[in-house]
Design a protein around this motif. Structure first.
Motif, PDB file in Angstrom:
ATOM      1  N   TRP A 126     -29.398 -30.509 -40.381  1.00 37.20           N
ATOM      2  CA  TRP A 126     -29.912 -29.350 -41.084  1.00 37.20           C
ATOM      3  C   TRP A 126     -28.786 -28.663 -41.848  1.00 37.20           C
ATOM      4  N   GLU A 186     -35.765 -27.639 -32.478  1.00 35.71           N
ATOM      5  CA  GLU A 186     -35.182 -27.506 -33.810  1.00 35.71           C
ATOM      6  C   GLU A 186     -34.342 -26.237 -33.891  1.00 35.71           C
ATOM      7  N   TYR A 226     -32.262 -23.076 -35.817  1.00 38.62           N
ATOM      8  CA  TYR A 226     -32.562 -22.208 -36.958  1.00 38.62           C
ATOM      9  C   TYR A 226     -31.287 -21.527 -37.431  1.00 38.62           C
ATOM     10  N   TRP A 227     -30.872 -21.810 -38.659  1.00 38.68           N
ATOM     11  CA  TRP A 227     -29.716 -21.126 -39.243  1.00 38.68           C
ATOM     12  C   TRP A 227     -30.072 -19.682 -39.576  1.00 38.68           C
ATOM     13  N   SER A 228     -29.118 -18.770 -39.393  1.00 43.61           N
ATOM     14  CA  SER A 228     -29.302 -17.394 -39.856  1.00 43.61           C
ATOM     15  C   SER A 228     -29.172 -17.369 -41.378  1.00 43.61           C
ATOM     16  N   ILE A 234     -26.226 -19.891 -35.690  1.00 43.25           N
ATOM     17  CA  ILE A 234     -27.408 -20.743 -35.654  1.00 43.25           C
ATOM     18  C   ILE A 234     -28.068 -20.548 -34.290  1.00 43.25           C
ATOM     19  N   GLU A 274     -43.812 -22.397 -35.872  1.00 50.03           N
ATOM     20  CA  GLU A 274     -43.329 -21.045 -36.199  1.00 50.03           C
ATOM     21  C   GLU A 274     -42.692 -20.346 -34.991  1.00 50.03           C
ATOM     22  N   THR A 311     -39.248 -17.038 -37.011  1.00 46.78           N
ATOM     23  CA  THR A 311     -39.235 -16.800 -38.457  1.00 46.78           C
ATOM     24  C   THR A 311     -38.223 -15.698 -38.733  1.00 46.78           C
ATOM     25  N   TYR A 312     -37.099 -16.072 -39.349  1.00 45.09           N
ATOM     26  CA  TYR A 312     -36.067 -15.088 -39.673  1.00 45.09           C
ATOM     27  C   TYR A 312     -36.536 -14.200 -40.823  1.00 45.09           C
ATOM     28  N   TYR A 330     -36.111 -11.155 -36.362  1.00 48.03           N
ATOM     29  CA  TYR A 330     -36.927 -12.366 -36.483  1.00 48.03           C
ATOM     30  C   TYR A 330     -38.265 -12.111 -35.815  1.00 48.03           C
TER      31      TYR A 330
END
Length: 714
Positions: free
Chosen positions: A179, A254, A256-258, A264, A306, A309-310, A317
């Motif tokens: 990613w 998975e 999630y990048w900020s 992350i 979902e 969600t940032y 989030y």
């Protein structure tokens, strides 16, 4: 909650409405949807060009227009933002194509393919994997950088192990497990070690000697891959590993990048799948900080849609969780502090449609009014001022404008063909855009379709049902029944939508079978998702039990009717539906007469760790559950007529499942039908579909209708 109709009301409705004035039956081609009659094609409404223009695809012109919401002015749509480049593979090398059509070769390794080429957000680099190692290549000068060197046939960097591909990251990833950071300066990836994962051989029959396809496939109770989460700067080869012990029995979801690419969020879960944690990880050091901890007594879905969600404010989030027994949204700060729930109650949210950060309003769809329908709602960040924006007793598919001022809904129910409307954010319909109902709708006799519910035997649930009656239905006559099911956890199929006339070949409703005098029914059980996670949790450590109990309730309801043939109830499904079909013809054979089972699981110890153990725990911890959920346990009860279908190259539900059932049935001298589709995976190759369809038709005519297949099928 689900609306419940009485049986008397259902029957009474059969004789009012369009059938009372219908003049002619659908022809063979019309009943299969090859000729439009009761409905007509409508234009497509795919989204929004900007805040004030929606997109309309004109089918006749094969052209997309943008249409002004107020004036209706239409002009040909030319995207204002076109990605300047796209990456593709040719002869096992990567090429980049620029917006002007020019191409540039990026790699030169024709002997091995580059996999999952992914352009960085700034368009300057392409990341990919090759022979289980992670690479990038610079677009400007084709400089290639190799980040990992230990890739083998059991070590994969940026390429998923099978169980992660199938159950956690998902098939749409095509095994990609890396990613890009939003600033294009870093890549996060997973490293998988399959050394301890058992090998499962799949035999391919082509060629003189055939061949073996070998997959590291962990079956329930067996060893999973060891996983590490790594980070690398795009212009550096030094890998930083997140501070987890890869030897622990665990799963990672998975990451999630900020928004600012400084941290992350990594999802961690224990092997039992009862504890979910989020960690903020520093990609420069690998240091982690726990910011969220959720525990449930049954399980938690790691592959939850979902999950996070940032928000663009880089402070919050939105979390989606079913920890209360129902899926809802929650507003959190980035450091893991709960601000407040956004939604609550005994109903399910389904999808975030828009987060209006300026107005602090969230738009989302949910199954609130009825578990078989979907509506659009808005709610404030505070969780207050919840408002339904859609209308009527319909299932709505919506597309919200970028600023939230408008939305387009495509909506229908079992008695209303699809319509499309433009609506504002107060719920006011501004314009009707399309209606699929034909001008000739009233001229045709069609089998009436109804949605209603049946009370479960224990009285705890109203089981949702959709039924299509034969054309010219007559209570004094009796009819055979096709019951189409899936049956898996949180995977219900009953939706109050218009049923396409051609959908009945592999399940669903078909007007051809209504013409031929067959009742068709779709139904869901208590754990199908209609009753939230608290309903699904009934399946914990007990797959196959409550699903069959509830399907038998529907079967008993049917066979108590004078207008249902007592020996002509056929059940059919694929995958989990194939499992339930086989279970119905063995454990439930007193209630079901025929079945067509596609690619069935026949014993849960033959399926993979992550999916099976989520519901069942391990075979070592739950031996009784595995025994009670196995079709092989009930083979002595088999009766009726079962047709089993399987692809010999199925890498998901291995043909081993069907072979073990066939072995048990033949040992007991039981009659059944078997069809193996060579070269097919979990679904059949296209070359097999025509044959499979005609054989299904033959089975219906032979066993339900007891007459020859009409010549039109030839």
């Amino acid at each position: 909650m689900t609306k419940r109709w009485t049986n008397l009301a259902v029957i009474g409705l059969l004789f009012i409405g369009s059938q009372s004035i219908a003049q002619q039956r659908l022809s063979f081609d019309e009943a299969w949807g090859r000729v439009n009659t009761v409905t007509k094609p409508i234009n497509g409404y795919s989204g929004w060009a900007d805040n004030d223009h929606f997109l309309e695809y004109n089918r006749e012109e094969n052209r997309t227009y943008k249409v002004h919401v107020k004036t209706g002015y239409r002009e040909i749509y030319v995207p204002t933002e076109i990605k300047s480049t796209k990456v593709f593979s040719r002869d096992n090398d990567l090429y980049i194509q620029f917006v002007n059509g020019q191409e540039k070769k990026l790699t030169n390794s024709p002997e091995v393919p580059e996999q999952n080429p992914t352009l960085s957000p700034d368009g300057k680099y392409v990341a990919f994997t090759r022979q289980s190692n992670l690479f990038s290549v610079a677009v400007e000068n084709e400089k290639e950088t190799q980040y990992t060197t230990d890739g083998t046939d059991v070590i994969y960097n940026g390429w998923s192990s099978w169980v992660y591909y199938e159950e956690i990251l998902g098939r749409p990833t095509n095994y990609r497990a890396f990613w890009w950071s939003p600033d294009s300066k870093q890549i996060a990836f997973m490293r998988f070690d399959d050394t301890k994962v058992p090998m499962f051989p799949i035999y391919g029959s082509k060629g003189q000697n055939g061949y073996l396809e070998q997959t590291r496939y962990p079956k329930a109770g067996q060893s999973n891959p060891e996983v590490k989460v790594g980070f690398v700067k795009v212009e550096d080869k030094n890998i930083v590993w997140a501070d987890f012990n890869e030897k622990d029995d665990q799963y990672f979801g998975e990451p999630y990048w900020s928004y600012d690419s400084k941290t992350i969020m990594v999802q961690w879960m224990n092997r039992d799948q009862t504890n979910l944690k989020f960690y903020n990880v520093n990609p420069l050091s690998g240091a982690k900080k726990e910011i969220y901890n959720e525990e449930q007594p049954s399980w938690i879905n790691l592959d939850h849609d979902e999950r996070i969600t940032y928000l663009a404010d880089n402070k919050h989030y939105i979390l989606k969780s079913d920890k209360t027994g129902w899926a809802h949204y929650y507003l959190y700060t980035l450091d893991g502090k709960l601000v407040n729930p956004l939604t609550s109650g005994e109903w399910q949210v389904t999808k975030l449609q828009l987060v209006d950060e300026k107005s602090k309003v969230v738009y989302f769809t949910a199954r609130k009014e009825n578990s078989a329908t979907s509506d659009l709602y808005r709610v404030d960040y505070s969780g207050k001022n919840l408002k339904r924006l859609t209308f009527g007793d319909y299932t709505h598919q919506v597309s919200v404008s970028p600023n939230g001022n408008y939305f387009i809904t495509t909506y229908s129910n079992v008695s209303t063909p699809s319509k499309v409307s433009l609506v504002d954010n107060k719920g006011k319909v501004l314009k009707e855009l399309a209606d699929a109902k034909s001008a000739d709708f009233e001229k045709y006799k069609i089998g009436k379709t109804d949605y209603f519910t049946i009370k479960s035997d224990d009285g705890k649930f109203d089981l949702p049902v959709i039924i299509t009656y034969p054309v010219d239905f007559d209570e004094s006559k009796s009819y055979p029944v096709i019951m189409s099911i899936y049956g898996g956890p949180d995977a219900g199929t009953v939706r109050n939508t218009w049923k396409n006339t051609s959908s009945g070949a592999y399940g669903g409703m078909s007007q051809h079978w209504a013409n031929e005098g067959i009742i068709q029914i779709e139904c869901d059980h208590r754990a199908s998702g209609h009753f939230g996670k608290q309903g699904v949790a009934w399946m914990h450590r007990n797959l196959g039990n409550w699903e069959l109990v509830d399907y038998i309730t529907v079967a008993k309801w049917l066979k108590a009717k004078s207008w249902v043939k007592k020996d002509k109830l056929l059940i059919t499904g694929h995958s989990y539906g194939g499992y339930m079909t086989c279970l119905a013809l063995t454990k439930g054979s007193d209630y079901f007469d025929y079945g067509i089972a596609g690619a069935p699981v026949t014993s849960w110890d033959l399926y993979d760790t992550h999916y099976t153990e989520r519901w069942m725990d391990t075979p070592q911890d739950n031996p009784d559950g595995y025994k009670n959920g196995s079709i092989l346990t009930y083979v002595d009860k088999y009766k009726g007529g079962l047709r089993i279908l399987h692809g010999d190259m199925d890498d998901n539900v291995h043909m081993q499942n069907t072979i073990q059932l066939v072995d048990a049935l033949t040992d007991r001298d039981k009659h059944f039908e078997l069809m193996i589709y060579p070269g097919s995976r979990h679904g059949w190759n296209r070359s097999k579909l025509k044959y499979d369809f005609k054989e299904r038709v033959r089975f219906y005519y032979q066993n339900l209708l007891e007459r020859p297949v009409p010549k039109e099928f030839n």
